[in-house]
Design a protein around this motif. Structure first.
Motif, short mmCIF file in Angstrom:
data_model
loop_
_atom_site.label_atom_id
_atom_site.label_comp_id
_atom_site.label_asym_id
_atom_site.label_seq_id
_atom_site.Cartn_x
_atom_site.Cartn_y
_atom_site.Cartn_z
N HIS A 27 0.81 -1.22 0.00
CA HIS A 27 0.00 0.00 0.00
C HIS A 27 0.85 1.28 0.00
O HIS A 27 0.31 2.37 -0.18
CB HIS A 27 -0.99 -0.02 1.17
CG HIS A 27 -0.33 -0.03 2.52
ND1 HIS A 27 0.16 -1.18 3.08
CD2 HIS A 27 -0.06 0.95 3.38
CE1 HIS A 27 0.70 -0.90 4.26
NE2 HIS A 27 0.59 0.39 4.45
N ARG A 28 2.15 1.15 0.23
CA ARG A 28 3.01 2.35 0.19
C ARG A 28 3.93 2.35 -1.03
O ARG A 28 4.74 3.25 -1.20
CB ARG A 28 3.84 2.43 1.48
CG ARG A 28 3.06 2.98 2.67
CD ARG A 28 4.02 3.36 3.77
NE ARG A 28 4.75 2.19 4.22
CZ ARG A 28 4.44 1.47 5.30
NH1 ARG A 28 3.43 1.83 6.04
NH2 ARG A 28 5.15 0.42 5.64
N LEU A 29 3.81 1.31 -1.85
CA LEU A 29 4.75 1.15 -2.96
C LEU A 29 4.72 2.33 -3.93
O LEU A 29 5.76 2.89 -4.30
CB LEU A 29 4.46 -0.16 -3.70
CG LEU A 29 5.43 -0.50 -4.81
CD1 LEU A 29 6.83 -0.75 -4.25
CD2 LEU A 29 4.99 -1.73 -5.57
N LYS A 30 3.50 2.74 -4.31
CA LYS A 30 3.36 3.80 -5.29
C LYS A 30 4.03 5.08 -4.78
O LYS A 30 4.80 5.72 -5.47
CB LYS A 30 1.86 4.05 -5.53
CG LYS A 30 1.54 4.44 -6.95
CD LYS A 30 0.09 4.80 -7.13
CE LYS A 30 -0.84 3.60 -7.09
NZ LYS A 30 -2.23 3.93 -7.38
N GLN A 31 3.73 5.43 -3.54
CA GLN A 31 4.30 6.65 -2.95
C GLN A 31 5.83 6.58 -2.91
O GLN A 31 6.53 7.51 -3.30
CB GLN A 31 3.75 6.83 -1.53
CG GLN A 31 4.22 8.13 -0.89
CD GLN A 31 4.09 8.11 0.63
OE1 GLN A 31 3.28 7.36 1.18
NE2 GLN A 31 4.89 8.91 1.31
N THR A 32 6.35 5.44 -2.48
CA THR A 32 7.80 5.30 -2.37
C THR A 32 8.47 5.38 -3.74
O THR A 32 9.49 6.05 -3.91
CB THR A 32 8.15 3.97 -1.66
OG1 THR A 32 7.60 4.05 -0.35
CG2 THR A 32 9.64 3.72 -1.57
N LEU A 33 7.88 4.73 -4.74
CA LEU A 33 8.46 4.79 -6.09
C LEU A 33 8.45 6.24 -6.58
O LEU A 33 9.42 6.70 -7.19
CB LEU A 33 7.66 3.90 -7.05
CG LEU A 33 7.82 2.38 -6.86
CD1 LEU A 33 6.83 1.63 -7.75
CD2 LEU A 33 9.25 1.93 -7.17
N GLY A 34 7.37 6.95 -6.29
CA GLY A 34 7.27 8.35 -6.71
C GLY A 34 8.35 9.20 -6.05
O GLY A 34 9.01 10.03 -6.70
N LEU B 266 3.46 0.89 -13.91
CA LEU B 266 2.85 -0.41 -13.57
C LEU B 266 1.91 -0.29 -12.37
O LEU B 266 0.84 -0.90 -12.35
CB LEU B 266 3.94 -1.44 -13.25
CG LEU B 266 4.73 -1.99 -14.43
CD1 LEU B 266 5.87 -2.88 -13.93
CD2 LEU B 266 3.80 -2.81 -15.32
N THR B 267 2.35 0.49 -11.36
CA THR B 267 1.50 0.61 -10.17
C THR B 267 0.24 1.43 -10.47
O THR B 267 -0.74 1.35 -9.74
CB THR B 267 2.25 1.26 -8.98
OG1 THR B 267 2.71 2.54 -9.37
CG2 THR B 267 3.41 0.41 -8.50
N GLU B 268 0.29 2.24 -11.54
CA GLU B 268 -0.91 2.98 -11.96
C GLU B 268 -1.89 2.02 -12.63
O GLU B 268 -3.10 2.10 -12.43
CB GLU B 268 -0.56 4.10 -12.96
CG GLU B 268 0.24 5.26 -12.38
CD GLU B 268 -0.47 5.98 -11.25
OE1 GLU B 268 -1.72 5.94 -11.21
OE2 GLU B 268 0.24 6.54 -10.39
N GLU B 269 -1.32 1.08 -13.39
CA GLU B 269 -2.16 0.12 -14.13
C GLU B 269 -2.87 -0.85 -13.20
O GLU B 269 -4.01 -1.20 -13.38
CB GLU B 269 -1.28 -0.74 -15.06
CG GLU B 269 -0.99 -0.13 -16.40
CD GLU B 269 0.11 -0.91 -17.10
OE1 GLU B 269 0.22 -2.14 -16.91
OE2 GLU B 269 0.89 -0.25 -17.83
N GLU B 270 -2.10 -1.30 -12.18
CA GLU B 270 -2.65 -2.33 -11.30
C GLU B 270 -2.23 -2.06 -9.86
O GLU B 270 -1.06 -1.76 -9.60
CB GLU B 270 -2.10 -3.70 -11.74
CG GLU B 270 -2.95 -4.83 -11.23
CD GLU B 270 -2.42 -6.19 -11.74
OE1 GLU B 270 -2.74 -7.17 -11.09
OE2 GLU B 270 -1.69 -6.21 -12.75
N GLU B 271 -3.18 -2.15 -8.95
CA GLU B 271 -2.90 -1.91 -7.53
C GLU B 271 -1.91 -2.97 -7.02
O GLU B 271 -2.15 -4.17 -7.19
CB GLU B 271 -4.23 -2.01 -6.77
CG GLU B 271 -4.33 -1.17 -5.51
CD GLU B 271 -3.89 0.27 -5.67
OE1 GLU B 271 -3.10 0.71 -4.82
OE2 GLU B 271 -4.32 0.96 -6.62
#
Ligand code: SAM
Length: 287
Positions: free
Chosen positions: A164-171, A206-211
């Motif tokens: 649940h924090r992956l997207k934020q961390t990648l950003g 990728l994280t935008e495409e799929e949770e």
């Protein structure tokens, strides 16, 4: 005679990864200290292990370490396990190991699964020099400081992250470090193990495409030393010699070392640097 603390690595997703030596140690220990006894009970039931169990986790790690050291001093052998993987890697085991060593208790480690090393070997990135950052700290200031440090980290960087924090961390990694190679290692050793060698921008897409779901290790390419050197050079080329000196002084060098480093950067002799500092009224007795 004091007992021994055994650090026992447990599977990170595949029960077949439990080693015979660890099974034997868990069976023969007087006590198993587990991060989550309910979770580990299932593992112990699967392997038919009936050794008494006690909890050792983040919220009792100091007081409970004292209790466990008391038992070790009485001669009991204790096996430490965590929810998964190698004890003391991103879990409270580290504290118990330190306290046991300070108390003169023998500690030994029975190696086995560890998510960070498994991910590194599958990353396709340089494995010769690497660093492990575990989870980035949640606190904003410290997180920002670590991201700043990572900008100039030339070793391969391994990070843990919750889905649940992956997207934020990648950003945040993308904003701080720019685009570079990353391998997303998901569900290692499990049925749906997925290894995606990509870039930070690709991973974000990728994280935008799929949770994101499941457990992740991120393996990130280190900074390119040549690019860093060019950036540094571009920075000091616009500086005066005293300003250039200041950079090294702030890094903790003494004046002699800083003069030497500035001279090397600029392809000048130490005397030239001394002269420039003298003219700027900043030379002391370094000649
Ligand atoms: N001590 C463990 C070890 O040796 O790897 C790590 C414990 S840490 C609290 C848990 C994190 O490890 C997860 O959030 C995830 O980032 C990573 N992890 C653990 N098992 C994993 C797996 N099977 N696949 C991918 N990552 C995993």
């Amino acid at each position: 005679m004091s007992g021994i603390l055994y650090l026992c690595a447990t599977p990170i997703g595949n029960l077949g990864d439990m080693s015979p030596r660890i099974l034997e140690t868990l069976q023969q220990a007087d006590l198993i200290a587990a991060e989550d006894t309910r979770n580990s009970r299932k593992l112990m039931t699967h392997f038919d292990i009936h050794t008494p169990m006690t909890s050792y986790h983040e919220y009792n790690k100091v007081e409970k370490a004292a209790v466990l050291i008391g038992k070790l001093r009485e001669g009991q052998n204790i096996a430490l396990i965590t929810d998964a993987g190698t004890p003391a890697i991103s879990d409270p085991g580290e504290v118990l190991v330190r306290m046991c060593m300070e108390a003169g208790i023998t500690v030994t480690s029975l190696p086995g699964p560890c998510a960070c090393i498994t991910a590194l070997t599958l990353s396709g990135l340089s494995t010769r020099r690497f660093c492990f950052e575990a989870f980035l700290p949640p606190e904003k200031k410290e997180r920002g400081e670590i991201l700043e440090e990572l900008k100039t980290e030339t070793r391969t960087i391994i990070l843990y992250e919750a889905p649940h924090r992956l997207k934020q961390t990648l950003g945040e990694l993308f904003s701080a470090l720019g685009d570079r190679k990353i391998t997303l290692c998901r569900e290692l050793t499990k049925r749906f193990e997925t290894i995606v060698p990509t870039t930070l921008s690709g991973a974000l897409a990728l994280t935008e495409e799929e949770e994101p779901r499941g457990e992740y290790v991120l393996v990130l390419e280190g900074a390119d030393r040549k690019v860093l050197q060019r950036e540094e050079q571009a920075e000091w080329e616009t500086m005066s010699i005293p300003e250039h000196m200041e950079i090294y002084l702030q890094q903790g060098m003494d004046r002699k070392e800083a003069m030497k480093a500035v001279a090397k950067d600029r392809g000048l002799g130490k005397r030239d640097i001394y002269k420039a500092l003298l003219e700027a009224g900043e030379a002391e007795d370094e000649a």
